[in-house]
Motif scaffolding. Structure first.
Motif, mmCIF file in Angstrom:
data_model
loop_
_atom_site.group_PDB
_atom_site.id
_atom_site.type_symbol
_atom_site.label_atom_id
_atom_site.label_comp_id
_atom_site.label_asym_id
_atom_site.label_seq_id
_atom_site.Cartn_x
_atom_site.Cartn_y
_atom_site.Cartn_z
ATOM 1 N N MET A 12 -7.004 4.346 5.097
ATOM 2 C CA MET A 12 -6.322 3.815 6.261
ATOM 3 C C MET A 12 -6.637 2.328 6.417
ATOM 4 N N ALA B 141 -4.352 -0.063 4.786
ATOM 5 C CA ALA B 141 -2.997 -0.196 5.321
ATOM 6 C C ALA B 141 -2.952 -0.994 6.623
ATOM 7 N N GLU B 142 -4.063 -1.063 7.327
ATOM 8 C CA GLU B 142 -4.079 -1.752 8.620
ATOM 9 C C GLU B 142 -3.639 -3.217 8.541
ATOM 10 N N VAL C 54 0.065 -3.671 9.168
ATOM 11 C CA VAL C 54 0.467 -3.603 10.578
ATOM 12 C C VAL C 54 0.078 -4.898 11.293
ATOM 13 N N PRO D 51 -3.339 -1.038 14.958
ATOM 14 C CA PRO D 51 -2.947 -0.708 13.580
ATOM 15 C C PRO D 51 -3.361 0.696 13.156
ATOM 16 N N ALA D 52 -4.540 1.132 13.534
ATOM 17 C CA ALA D 52 -4.995 2.469 13.143
ATOM 18 C C ALA D 52 -4.094 3.546 13.729
ATOM 19 N N ILE E 102 -0.763 3.699 11.749
ATOM 20 C CA ILE E 102 -0.938 4.356 10.450
ATOM 21 C C ILE E 102 -1.141 5.858 10.625
ATOM 22 N N LYS E 103 -1.990 6.252 11.563
ATOM 23 C CA LYS E 103 -2.230 7.689 11.778
ATOM 24 C C LYS E 103 -0.946 8.403 12.187
ATOM 25 N N LEU F 108 2.163 7.480 11.623
ATOM 26 C CA LEU F 108 3.130 7.507 10.525
ATOM 27 C C LEU F 108 2.765 8.567 9.495
ATOM 28 N N ALA F 109 1.494 8.671 9.193
ATOM 29 C CA ALA F 109 1.051 9.563 8.131
ATOM 30 C C ALA F 109 0.980 11.025 8.552
#
Length: 66
Positions: free
Chosen positions: A1, A4-5, A8, A23-24, A27-28, A30-31
């Motif tokens: 993760m 990927a941050e 964002v 950002p976290a 990502i969470k 979306l995933a």
């Protein structure tokens, strides 16, 4: 993760997402639907699944993941 941050954060810097977007959380959120299908229900990920996951971006754009 954490890898990927920065993606964002750059979107926030470009004004594509509001300042204060976490950002976290993006990502969470979306995933999660993708991982759920792959790891829990063993369903395939199709275009509809991807579209629903991408709806997270719409929420983020409107400040829903700050």
């Amino acid at each position: 993760m954490r890898r990927a941050e920065p993606v964002v954060r750059r979107a926030v810097d470009r004004g594509e997402l509001p300042s204060g977007t976490d950002p976290a959380e993006v990502i969470k959120n979306l995933a999660a639907p993708l991982y759920f299908r792959v790891l829990i229900t063993a369903e395939r990920v199709d275009a509809d699944t991807a579209d629903r996951a991408a709806a997270v971006l719409a929420a983020a754009r409107h400040g829903g993941l700050g």
